[in-house]
Design a protein around this motif. Sequence first.
Motif, PDB file in Angstrom:
ATOM      1  N   ILE A 121      -2.560 -17.993  39.089  1.00 49.00           N
ATOM      2  CA  ILE A 121      -1.911 -17.006  38.207  1.00 49.00           C
ATOM      3  C   ILE A 121      -0.600 -17.624  37.748  1.00 49.00           C
ATOM      4  N   ILE A 122      -0.407 -17.710  36.437  1.00 46.39           N
ATOM      5  CA  ILE A 122       0.794 -18.347  35.898  1.00 46.39           C
ATOM      6  C   ILE A 122       1.684 -17.307  35.229  1.00 46.39           C
ATOM      7  N   ALA A 123       2.991 -17.388  35.492  1.00 46.70           N
ATOM      8  CA  ALA A 123       3.895 -16.372  34.957  1.00 46.70           C
ATOM      9  C   ALA A 123       5.296 -16.928  34.783  1.00 46.70           C
ATOM     10  N   ALA A 124       5.939 -16.505  33.698  1.00 47.37           N
ATOM     11  CA  ALA A 124       7.353 -16.782  33.478  1.00 47.37           C
ATOM     12  C   ALA A 124       8.126 -15.470  33.686  1.00 47.37           C
ATOM     13  N   ASN A 125       9.430 -15.508  33.494  1.00 46.63           N
ATOM     14  CA  ASN A 125      10.252 -14.321  33.711  1.00 46.63           C
ATOM     15  C   ASN A 125       9.801 -13.131  32.871  1.00 46.63           C
ATOM     16  N   GLU A 126       9.987 -11.941  33.447  1.00 44.09           N
ATOM     17  CA  GLU A 126       9.663 -10.669  32.797  1.00 44.09           C
ATOM     18  C   GLU A 126       8.159 -10.486  32.600  1.00 44.09           C
ATOM     19  N   PHE A 127       7.358 -11.045  33.522  1.00 46.02           N
ATOM     20  CA  PHE A 127       5.924 -10.753  33.500  1.00 46.02           C
ATOM     21  C   PHE A 127       5.704  -9.284  33.866  1.00 46.02           C
ATOM     22  N   GLU A 128       4.569  -8.742  33.459  1.00 44.51           N
ATOM     23  CA  GLU A 128       4.206  -7.365  33.817  1.00 44.51           C
ATOM     24  C   GLU A 128       3.768  -7.367  35.281  1.00 44.51           C
ATOM     25  N   ASP A 129       4.570  -6.768  36.146  1.00 43.01           N
ATOM     26  CA  ASP A 129       4.386  -6.891  37.589  1.00 43.01           C
ATOM     27  C   ASP A 129       2.966  -6.569  38.057  1.00 43.01           C
ATOM     28  N   ILE A 130       2.446  -5.419  37.648  1.00 49.32           N
ATOM     29  CA  ILE A 130       1.138  -4.981  38.134  1.00 49.32           C
ATOM     30  C   ILE A 130       0.024  -5.897  37.649  1.00 49.32           C
ATOM     31  N   GLU A 131       0.229  -6.556  36.510  1.00 44.84           N
ATOM     32  CA  GLU A 131      -0.809  -7.444  35.977  1.00 44.84           C
ATOM     33  C   GLU A 131      -0.871  -8.762  36.733  1.00 44.84           C
ATOM     34  N   LEU A 132       0.117  -9.044  37.549  1.00 44.87           N
ATOM     35  CA  LEU A 132       0.053 -10.162  38.491  1.00 44.87           C
ATOM     36  C   LEU A 132      -0.408  -9.670  39.854  1.00 44.87           C
ATOM     37  N   LEU A 133       0.164  -8.550  40.309  1.00 47.58           N
ATOM     38  CA  LEU A 133      -0.107  -8.078  41.669  1.00 47.58           C
ATOM     39  C   LEU A 133      -1.541  -7.581  41.853  1.00 47.58           C
ATOM     40  N   TYR A 134      -2.060  -6.837  40.882  1.00 46.39           N
ATOM     41  CA  TYR A 134      -3.404  -6.280  41.037  1.00 46.39           C
ATOM     42  C   TYR A 134      -4.465  -7.385  41.149  1.00 46.39           C
ATOM     43  N   ARG A 159      -6.890  -5.201  27.817  1.00 48.26           N
ATOM     44  CA  ARG A 159      -5.866  -4.591  26.979  1.00 48.26           C
ATOM     45  C   ARG A 159      -4.564  -4.270  27.712  1.00 48.26           C
ATOM     46  N   VAL A 160      -4.632  -3.437  28.743  1.00 48.43           N
ATOM     47  CA  VAL A 160      -3.437  -2.861  29.357  1.00 48.43           C
ATOM     48  C   VAL A 160      -3.665  -2.687  30.859  1.00 48.43           C
ATOM     49  N   PRO A 161      -2.611  -2.329  31.624  1.00 44.34           N
ATOM     50  CA  PRO A 161      -2.785  -2.149  33.072  1.00 44.34           C
ATOM     51  C   PRO A 161      -3.912  -1.197  33.459  1.00 44.34           C
ATOM     52  N   ASP A 162      -4.150  -0.146  32.690  1.00 44.79           N
ATOM     53  CA  ASP A 162      -5.249   0.770  33.018  1.00 44.79           C
ATOM     54  C   ASP A 162      -6.608   0.075  33.036  1.00 44.79           C
ATOM     55  N   ASP A 163      -6.693  -1.074  32.400  1.00 42.36           N
ATOM     56  CA  ASP A 163      -7.958  -1.801  32.318  1.00 42.36           C
ATOM     57  C   ASP A 163      -8.088  -2.882  33.393  1.00 42.36           C
ATOM     58  N   LEU A 164      -7.152  -2.936  34.314  1.00 41.11           N
ATOM     59  CA  LEU A 164      -7.197  -3.967  35.358  1.00 41.11           C
ATOM     60  C   LEU A 164      -8.480  -3.932  36.194  1.00 41.11           C
ATOM     61  N   PRO A 165      -9.018  -2.762  36.564  1.00 40.24           N
ATOM     62  CA  PRO A 165     -10.280  -2.794  37.316  1.00 40.24           C
ATOM     63  C   PRO A 165     -11.406  -3.500  36.566  1.00 40.24           C
TER      64      PRO A 165
END
Length: 204
Positions: free
Chosen positions: A20-33, A184-190
Amino acid sequence: MRFVKRTGPGTRLKGKVVAIIAANEFEDIELLYPFVRLSEEGAEVIIIPVKKGLHPRPADPSKPVTGRYGTPIPLEVFGLGERYVVKELAEVSPDDIDALIIPGGFSPDALRIDESVLDFVKRVYEKGKIVAAICHGPQVLISAGLVKGKRVTAYRAVKDDLINAGATYVDEPAVRDGNIITARVPDDLPEFCQLIIQALLEKP
């Protein structure tokens, strides 16, 4: 650093390595989930922080890469080496991973103008590995030249960018076209993670 050997029911992805690659101000839940979900299935997770983009407030280059809501890398509440390790981009080879995930937030703005990141993303894709991006993450795929002719989705603010880059935009929770997976968005993480897991299970 090596991973701790774990036992339990979540072994479907045992032997798979996901970055998982991320720079500053990533969307937290989109990395954690995805980290938690794929780890639950037995995958080893490498988190690659790229010290670019907006600095965590207040601005301080010595601070760790941090999400919009304050999640730092390394992840303070998870033991380093237990379910994940942290590596610099130069330490990770596309040959060593089975999938790459790009969270959204403001992180993609920085990743998409970093030539070393774009080169890495292209090499992962060219080797047939899974490249998955959510929300604003597909901006990185645009800059890497990977969306032309592909069915993809993203946060609606990225829709015109994708179409202009030659992609077919679809308004669905998660979409797979070959080895590219988008959501699309965090709601679509599953749905996003289900497609990633399915794709990884297809790979020998």
